[in-house]
Design a protein around this motif. Sequence first.
Motif, PDB file in Angstrom:
ATOM      1  N   ILE A 200     -41.706  -3.728  -3.400  1.00 26.43           N
ATOM      2  CA  ILE A 200     -41.056  -2.612  -3.463  1.00 26.43           C
ATOM      3  C   ILE A 200     -39.869  -2.722  -4.412  1.00 26.43           C
ATOM      4  O   ILE A 200     -39.190  -3.499  -4.486  1.00 26.43           O
ATOM      5  CB  ILE A 200     -40.658  -1.870  -2.239  1.00 26.43           C
ATOM      6  CG1 ILE A 200     -41.913  -1.479  -1.386  1.00 26.43           C
ATOM      7  CG2 ILE A 200     -39.983  -0.558  -2.466  1.00 26.43           C
ATOM      8  CD1 ILE A 200     -41.549  -1.032   0.015  1.00 26.43           C
ATOM      9  N   GLY A 205     -36.250  -6.955  -1.506  1.00 23.88           N
ATOM     10  CA  GLY A 205     -36.883  -8.240  -1.445  1.00 23.88           C
ATOM     11  C   GLY A 205     -37.797  -8.640  -0.157  1.00 23.88           C
ATOM     12  O   GLY A 205     -38.376  -7.536   0.143  1.00 23.88           O
ATOM     13  N   ALA A 207     -38.471  -8.768   3.381  1.00 22.04           N
ATOM     14  CA  ALA A 207     -37.565  -8.347   4.483  1.00 22.04           C
ATOM     15  C   ALA A 207     -37.745  -9.409   5.534  1.00 22.04           C
ATOM     16  O   ALA A 207     -36.856  -9.738   6.277  1.00 22.04           O
ATOM     17  CB  ALA A 207     -38.483  -6.959   5.162  1.00 22.04           C
TER      18      ALA A 207
END
Length: 215
Positions: A200, A205, A207
């Motif tokens: 995204i 980054g 998660a």
Amino acid sequence: MPAEGATDVIVIDHPLVQHKLTLMRQAETHTQDFRRLLKEIAMLLAYEVTRDLPLKHEPIRTPLAEMKAPMLAADKKMVIVSILRAGQGLLDGMLELIPTAKVGHIGLYREPTTLTAVEYYLKLPQDIEQRDMIVVDPMLATGNSAVAAVDRLKEASPASIKFVCLLAAPEGIQHFHGQHPDVPIYTASIDEYLDDHGYIVPGLGDAGDRLYGTR
Ligand code: URA
């Protein structure tokens, strides 16, 4: 906030959520702060996602008077299902606010070349049919994991399902609601787009890696 129903996306734009999310996005935010912030945001998301819980009025006595006071209706049982592994970060905060919820886990990994979701683990409480389900995963990216998880969880016939994430990509929302238009999505942000690796953007980054310091 829009009323809940088919194909709803509820963006939690509360200033505390937005501020904490910005701190999480920053590349220099360390693991322990990232984890704490996700837990704090999860509590705030739990507050919104439980807004429609029914209340009953019970007679109580304060130091001054008797009254009929609102309490959660006891028959409203909940189950929170964490999509492993990053879902654990949201689960911890949700359980702080809803300590009586039962917990389920579903393990899905993204096959790196096709980005499809492959299930490797599923454990759910027994009495799912009587429970309202909240499915948690911080990142709604391609939507493949979320769709596969909800496909599988619907087989257990929970009373209702809501999906809660931290960030959602427009592509993920479209894919998810294409398959599950009946499941509302709660998110702190709808970001711009997915990159070629399924991340995204601008996002935050990976998660899971940021939560557990694995990269
Ligand atoms: N999963 C993540 O952890 N981050 C993304 O940006 C997309 C999927």
